[in-house]
Design an enzyme around this catalytic site. Structure first.
Site, short mmCIF file in Angstrom:
data_model
loop_
_atom_site.label_atom_id
_atom_site.label_comp_id
_atom_site.label_asym_id
_atom_site.label_seq_id
_atom_site.Cartn_x
_atom_site.Cartn_y
_atom_site.Cartn_z
N PHE A 138 -9.13 9.96 3.08
CA PHE A 138 -7.91 9.74 3.39
C PHE A 138 -6.79 9.97 4.62
CE2 PHE A 138 -7.06 14.12 2.01
CZ PHE A 138 -5.81 14.55 2.86
N GLU A 143 6.12 8.72 5.12
CA GLU A 143 6.63 9.85 4.14
C GLU A 143 8.01 8.97 4.03
OE1 GLU A 143 7.42 13.52 7.05
OE2 GLU A 143 5.57 12.97 7.82
N ILE A 174 0.21 7.87 -0.01
CA ILE A 174 -1.98 8.13 0.53
C ILE A 174 -2.24 8.09 -0.94
CG2 ILE A 174 -2.52 9.89 1.43
CD1 ILE A 174 0.38 9.38 2.97
N ARG A 256 -5.99 -3.54 10.13
CA ARG A 256 -5.09 -5.27 9.35
C ARG A 256 -6.51 -6.08 9.03
NH1 ARG A 256 0.09 -3.23 12.85
NH2 ARG A 256 0.70 -2.04 11.36
N GLN A 349 0.54 -19.75 -12.96
CA GLN A 349 0.76 -20.31 -13.64
C GLN A 349 0.39 -21.94 -13.49
OE1 GLN A 349 4.59 -20.54 -13.52
NE2 GLN A 349 5.00 -22.28 -14.72
N GLY A 352 -0.93 -21.02 -17.24
CA GLY A 352 0.24 -20.01 -19.00
C GLY A 352 -0.07 -19.12 -19.22
N GLU A 376 0.38 -1.10 5.31
CA GLU A 376 0.26 -1.86 6.74
C GLU A 376 1.41 -1.53 6.91
OE1 GLU A 376 -2.84 -0.68 8.10
OE2 GLU A 376 -3.34 -0.06 5.87
N SER A 379 5.69 -6.85 5.26
CA SER A 379 6.43 -8.29 6.24
C SER A 379 7.11 -8.20 6.97
CB SER A 379 5.52 -9.07 4.81
OG SER A 379 4.09 -8.91 4.67
N GLU A 380 8.34 -7.62 6.54
CA GLU A 380 9.38 -7.51 7.22
C GLU A 380 9.24 -7.10 9.07
OE1 GLU A 380 10.35 -8.76 3.04
OE2 GLU A 380 9.14 -7.02 4.07
#
Length: 395
Positions: A138, A143, A174, A256, A349, A352, A376, A379-380
């Site tokens: 790990f 935190e 974790i 990444r 979609q 179905g 990781e 995205s922001e």
């Protein structure tokens, strides 16, 4: 493998070198013919393969030279470079539990790459046994105060007391902690900021360390780690005091590449399921594949997957050339995870009701891709990294 790309003279474009194409085909055959049939017998939300069924798969993977692929060859791994890791991850994750357990563990689990920057004693005691057994390790950075900004958010204290450090505090979210023998923990030994962070190798069974499962929308739960006067010997400090942030960044940026490539693999698998269904399913007198709305969803998915894949290859290529690729890794991470979320949603979609049934992996991937957009670093946060670089003229 030390090639990082070549020009295809017949088309004047970048083409994947033959050795990577061979790697791709080998992993694909092994996953589809050996791993997937075993996984198909397990529960829909299974997160691990039983040992008695996993061991034969691991022996076959070792025979193919596909063991701990991110570990340097001199330490017993396959030693794939970043581009090789991307090619591998895209194929290895195209199974139901692939998002968090590529190949069900058949390829082993690489120790965190920063262990190879440790002392010879640390490599001998932790790195090499980890490769030999292929067990999970790990990495504890996040935190409750935050994970995307570790330089400021880390509050876990590590106080030097003679020949040991005493750790107090908690880590959150974790992954893999319950199955791990040991991990790398980042704690604060100094003041605020990056220079106050130090990394430690911590055995999971160390007195004072307790784990609590955190149920989430995916099947594979993360854990909270609580440190109550956990004693870590000085010889388990990784690097010098204050070097922890550099180690964390090394692990995050490199990781990444395979993280992003794996989400592309799941997106590709989801699209393949949807395309097969569209070509078979008839409604209102014609195949779904003949409906313009379905065609557009498939077209958008194919285009976005191709774009994301090339961004991952570009980041990996730059990293293999020894260039700073933090920006490219952030771009690849955002594009890959956002693409995978959209593609899996479109596949559901098109399917179905069948798309959200447990007869298919789509509904599980849907849940897991939502978390992949956070993993990781949200995205922001990566968008902010990209924006700052562009605004400052660094492209």
């Amino acid at each position: 493998m030390d090639g990082v790309g070549e020009a295809d003279r017949s088309f004047g474009a970048w083409a994947m070198p033959d050795e990577y194409r061979e790697l791709q085909q080998t992993v694909r055959r092994f996953v589809q013919s050996e791993i997937k049939p075993v996984e198909d017998t397990l529960d829909h939300d299974a997160t691990y393969c039983p040992e008695d069924r996993l061991k034969p798969l691991q022996e076959k993977a070792k025979a193919l030279g596909l063991w701990c692929v991110r570990t340097p060859a001199e330490h017993g791994g396959a030693g794939l470079n970043l581009l090789g890791q991307a090619v591998f991850a895209e194929e290895a994750k195209q199974i139901r539990m692939g998002a968090y357990n590529p190949g069900m563990g058949a390829f082993g689990n690489d120790p965190p790459n920063v262990i190879w920057q440790g002392s010879p004693d640390q490599i001998e005691r932790y790195g090499l046994p980890g490769v030999e057994k292929g067990t999970k390790c790990f990495v504890a950075i996040s935190e409750s105060s935050g994970g995307a900004d570790p330089g400021r958010a880390i509050q876990l204290k590590a106080e030097r007391q003679g020949g040991k450090y005493v750790l107090n505090g908690s880590k959150m979210w974790i992954t893999g902690a319950a199955k791990a023998d040991w991990g790398i923990v980042y704690a604060r030994t100094g003041g605020r900021g990056r220079s106050g962070i130090t990394s430690f190798i911590v055995d999971r069974d160390t007195p004072g360390l307790s784990l609590k499962e955190i149920p989430v929308i995916r099947a594979y739960s993360p854990y909270e780690l609580h440190f109550d006067n956990v004693e870590v010997p000085v010889e388990n400090r990784l690097g010098e005091e204050g070097q922890g942030f550099a180690f964390a960044e090394k692990w995050l940026v490199d990781n990444r590449i395979s993280y992003s490539a794996g989400t592309i693999g799941i997106a590709q698998a989801a699209l393949d399921i949807a395309v097969k269904w569209a070509n078979e399913r008839e409604t209102f007198g014609s195949k779904l594949a003949d409906k313009q709305a379905v065609q557009w969803m498939i077209a958008d998915s194919e285009m976005e997957i191709r774009m994301a894949r090339l961004l991952v290859y570009d980041a990996a290529w730059r990293g293999d050339l020894g260039q700073d690729f933090k920006l490219e890794a952030s771009i690849a991470k955002v594009q890959a995870t956002e693409t995978a979320g959209r593609v899996v949603d479109r596949a559901i979609q098109i399917m179905g009701g069948l798309g959200v049934s447990k007869e298919l992996p789509l509904e599980r991937w849907y849940r897991e891709m939502r978390i992949h957009r956070i993993g990781e670093g949200p995205s922001e946060v990566h968008r902010m990294v990209v924006a700052r670089n562009v605004l400052n003229g660094r492209r």
